[in-house]
Write an enzyme that holds these catalytic residues in place. Structure first.
Site, short mmCIF file in Angstrom:
data_model
loop_
_atom_site.label_atom_id
_atom_site.label_comp_id
_atom_site.label_asym_id
_atom_site.label_seq_id
_atom_site.Cartn_x
_atom_site.Cartn_y
_atom_site.Cartn_z
N SER A 22 -1.86 -11.48 0.57
CA SER A 22 -1.24 -12.65 1.18
C SER A 22 0.14 -12.34 1.74
CB SER A 22 -1.12 -13.77 0.13
OG SER A 22 -0.31 -13.32 -0.94
N GLY A 23 0.32 -11.09 2.23
CA GLY A 23 1.60 -10.73 2.87
C GLY A 23 1.55 -10.99 4.36
N ALA A 82 0.53 -9.20 6.81
CA ALA A 82 -0.72 -8.83 7.49
C ALA A 82 -1.81 -9.85 7.20
CB ALA A 82 -1.15 -7.43 7.05
N SER A 100 5.41 -6.91 -0.60
CA SER A 100 6.70 -6.43 -0.08
C SER A 100 7.26 -7.36 0.98
CB SER A 100 6.53 -5.04 0.55
OG SER A 100 6.25 -4.09 -0.43
N GLY A 128 14.43 -6.85 9.50
CA GLY A 128 13.82 -7.62 10.57
C GLY A 128 12.59 -6.95 11.16
N GLU A 183 19.02 -0.84 14.71
CA GLU A 183 18.90 -0.07 13.46
C GLU A 183 18.69 1.40 13.80
OE1 GLU A 183 15.76 -1.88 11.19
OE2 GLU A 183 17.13 -3.30 10.26
N HIS A 238 13.99 5.58 0.18
CA HIS A 238 15.29 5.00 0.53
C HIS A 238 16.32 5.70 -0.35
CE1 HIS A 238 18.52 2.14 1.04
NE2 HIS A 238 17.84 1.60 2.02
N ARG A 294 18.52 8.77 6.74
CA ARG A 294 17.95 8.44 5.44
C ARG A 294 17.29 9.61 4.70
NH1 ARG A 294 14.22 3.01 5.51
NH2 ARG A 294 16.04 1.73 5.81
N HIS A 325 9.83 3.97 -0.86
CA HIS A 325 10.07 2.73 -0.10
C HIS A 325 8.88 2.33 0.78
CE1 HIS A 325 12.55 -0.32 1.66
NE2 HIS A 325 12.58 0.22 2.86
N GLU A 333 0.46 -2.35 5.64
CA GLU A 333 0.95 -1.09 5.07
C GLU A 333 -0.15 -0.26 4.42
OE1 GLU A 333 4.66 -1.44 2.90
OE2 GLU A 333 4.43 0.57 2.08
N ARG A 346 8.42 6.83 9.34
CA ARG A 346 8.42 5.47 9.91
C ARG A 346 9.80 5.12 10.47
NH1 ARG A 346 9.79 -0.09 7.31
NH2 ARG A 346 11.16 1.23 6.12
N SER A 359 7.31 -1.56 10.73
CA SER A 359 6.19 -1.82 9.80
C SER A 359 5.76 -3.29 9.82
CB SER A 359 6.56 -1.39 8.39
OG SER A 359 7.91 -1.64 8.13
N LEU A 360 6.70 -4.21 9.82
CA LEU A 360 6.29 -5.62 9.90
C LEU A 360 5.59 -5.88 11.24
CD1 LEU A 360 9.30 -7.52 8.28
CD2 LEU A 360 6.93 -7.55 7.50
#
Ligand SMILES: Cc1cc2nc3c(=O)[nH]c(=O)nc-3n(C[C@H](O)[C@H](O)[C@H](O)COP(=O)(O)OP(=O)(O)OC[C@H]3O[C@@H](n4cnc5c(N)ncnc54)[C@H](O)[C@@H]3O)c2cc1C
Length: 538
Positions: free
Chosen positions: A14-15, A17, A43, A50, A122, A244, A290, A351, A375, A386, A391-392
């Protein structure tokens, strides 16, 4: 007594996606959306930064594509990158239409931005292209999509339901390979129910919980990857796990990320004796990318045998710290750490899972009737690393594309006949739950030590040996005792860990997020690591 359910579409997850797929499907379809905890379990709720998309007139699809390819270490599939980026604007427009309260741009100083919403920039992005809702974008998106789903009488939102395994024709001994639904543990009754469906979707998120330290919520156990593998789907590039660099290290603090903006504002990384170490690793010191910072911290922790390093911003005025970083300040203070006077204990944390179940542009897996999105998948978008906020975007683009594919195939797909119940006649209640807890800890510890940020062939071999022993033990436990959420997750984590180790051993080079001391160079040809399950014969 276990139950039988039948739906046109069964969405496991239920995220971002799962909800975007469910909301894109037409209202006459009966849809079930499952979450193994509360609906906000994934997640998505925790995403801060964003969603990346080409929204401003000064930005271009080509620029977003090139930035993604550059970040991906030569391993991105350009067609997947282009497909995702080309659909980014319409995906964002859809979210706006659903009512997501993105932050508006009412600052006249941003005149060059032709878009009405505020866009940030970013790492890796050469334009301002991150649309956000302050610093809690995931929560804003999740709440909006959930509210929309609650308005739709055709969508059953079912919490505390843990999918155990997929039901396929092959599993039932029938001719064919089609997925017919899933067996699902109802945590309120302890029974395993049968969900039959014309189409089944895995939207189960990543697998970062395989590591001791992670920024992900508890459910990120790779359930979808393990279920798909057992059902006969290929998986790819599971050696690429993004870490991360700075997660708060405190026994009571679960998964709290200390934002990279602290380093951007001058915070220094230090060893327990107060010595700075980043300048030894990169001329950009604390401002290096990172993966370089994460690798340097890991190196120093292993060299000195220490549990954490320290991130220190206490040399800045207290008022600057509290006004710029109120969330970090408050959270650390709640654990007795006053960041205006003390350094913050930090460790790198797993992460994001870059690899996963192989799908095409419609979310189709190798098993007919089974889709995967978000994901849990490998689309080719992320390559070996990535890029932030892609990803979102991938969740929305593939969620909506899979929905369109399902609609096209509805006329040719019937509801499956009633399916056999889950057979619990041979199992008893476990009186040895300590074994599950012990195996959880052991697995996550050796994955951290041997399959973490810096790898060697010897460490991978050690991990492979241990995971095989664990898998045997878990298999025996699974055959003899009733399933519980912990057992289901442990079984899946161990399976995904084994696939990650195998993938890492196959890659005889260092590329992107996979770094091994035995093969420090990158090979001239960029190849995916594709694993084929024993049942898949092509
Ligand atoms: C702290 C943090 C910050 C992030 N920030 C960003 C960001 O700024 N931008 C960005 O693009 N990405 C960000 N990411 C990554 C991004 O949030 C995730 O990749 C994305 O939300 C994944 O969405 P999903 O729908 O695939 O899965 P999730 O949101 O993880 O949802 C998984 C769902 O599957 C369910 N589930 C799992 N297994 C089962 C099972 N066996 N049975 C039933 N249900 C199951 C869970 O209950 C849950 O509902 C961040 C991630 C984290 C952890």
């Amino acid at each position: 007594m276990s139950q039988q359910y039948q739906h046109d579409v069964l969405v496991i997850g239920s995220g971002a996606a799962g909800l975007s797929l469910a909301l894109t499907l037409p209202g006459h379809l009966r849809i079930a959306v499952l979450s193994k905890g509360d609906l906000s379990n994934g997640s998505t709720f925790w995403a801060q930064g964003g969603v990346a998309a080409v929204l401003d007139d000064t930005d271009t699809v080509q620029s977003h594509v090139e930035d993604t390819l550059n970040a991906g270490g030569g391993l991105c599939h350009e067609d997947a990158v282009r497909f995702t980026v080309e659909h980014s604007r319409e995906a964002i427009q859809w979210l706006i239409d659903q009512g997501v309260p993105f932050t508006r741009d009412d600052d006249p100083a941003h005149d060059e931005n032709s878009f009405e919403f505020h866009l940030t920039r970013e790492g890796g992005h050469s334009h301002r292209r991150i649309i956000h809702a302050a610093d809690a974008t995931g929560a804003a998106i999740f709440k909006t999509l959930l509210a929309q789903a609650r308005l739709r009488p055709n969508i059953d939102l079912l919490e505390q339901r843990v999918a155990v395994d997929l039901i396929t024709e092959r599993r039932l001994g029938l001719d064919g390979d089609r997925c017919l639904g899933a067996y699902v543990l109802d945590r309120s009754t302890g029974e395993v129910d049968t969900f039959g469906a014309r189409f089944t979707i895995l939207a189960t998120g990543g697998a970062a919980k395989v590591y001791l330290y992670t920024s992900n919520p508890d459910g990120a156990c790779g359930d979808g990857i393990a279920m798909a593998w057992r059902a006969g789907c290929r998986v790819a590039n599971l050696e690429f796990n993004q870490f991360h660099p700075t997660c708060l290290y405190h026994p009571q603090a679960k998964s709290f990320l200390v934002t990279e903006a602290l380093r951007g504002e001058g915070a220094l990384l230090k060893l327990p004796n107060g010595e700075r170490f980043m300048p030894r690793f990169d001329p950009r010191a604390e401002l290096a990318p990172r993966d370089i910072v994460a690798r340097a911290i890991d190196h120093e922790m292993k060299r000195l045998g220490v549990d954490c390093v320290y991130l220190d911003i206490s040399h800045k005025p207290a008022e600057f710290i509290t006004s710029h970083f109120p969330t970090v300040y408050e959270r650390c203070l709640s654990f007795g750490i006053d960041i205006t006077r003390q350094a913050i204990p930090v460790v790198p944390a797993a992460h994001y899972t870059c690899g996963g179940v192989m799908i095409d542009q419609h979310g189709c897996t190798d098993v007919p009737g089974l889709y995967a999105i978000g994901e849990t998948t490998f689309t080719g978008l992320h390559g070996a690393n990535r890029m932030a906020s892609n990803s979102l975007l991938e969740c929305f683009v593939y969620g909506r594309s899979a929905a369109a594919h399902i609609v096209d195939h509805l006329p040719h797909t019937a509801l499956p006949e009633l399916l056999p119940h889950w057979d619990a006649s041979q199992v008893t209640d476990s009186d040895e739950d300590v074994i599950i807890a012990h195996n959880w800890d052991e697995l996550r510890r050796f994955m951290w030590d041997y399959v973490g940020i810096v790898r060697t062939t010897k460490r991978l071999q050690r991990a492979e040996h241990r995971v095989r022993l664990l898998l045997d033990e878990i298999d025996e436990f699974y055959s003899n005792y009733k399933v519980s959420r912990d057992l289901i997750e442990l079984r899946n984590l161990a399976q995904v860990a084994e696939l990650m180790i195998r993938s890492a051993m196959q890659r005889k080079e260092s590329r992107g997020l996979h770094y091994t001391l035995d093969y420090p160079d990158m090979l001239p040809e960029a190849l995916d690591t594709i694993l084929v399950p024993p049942t898949y014969d092509d």
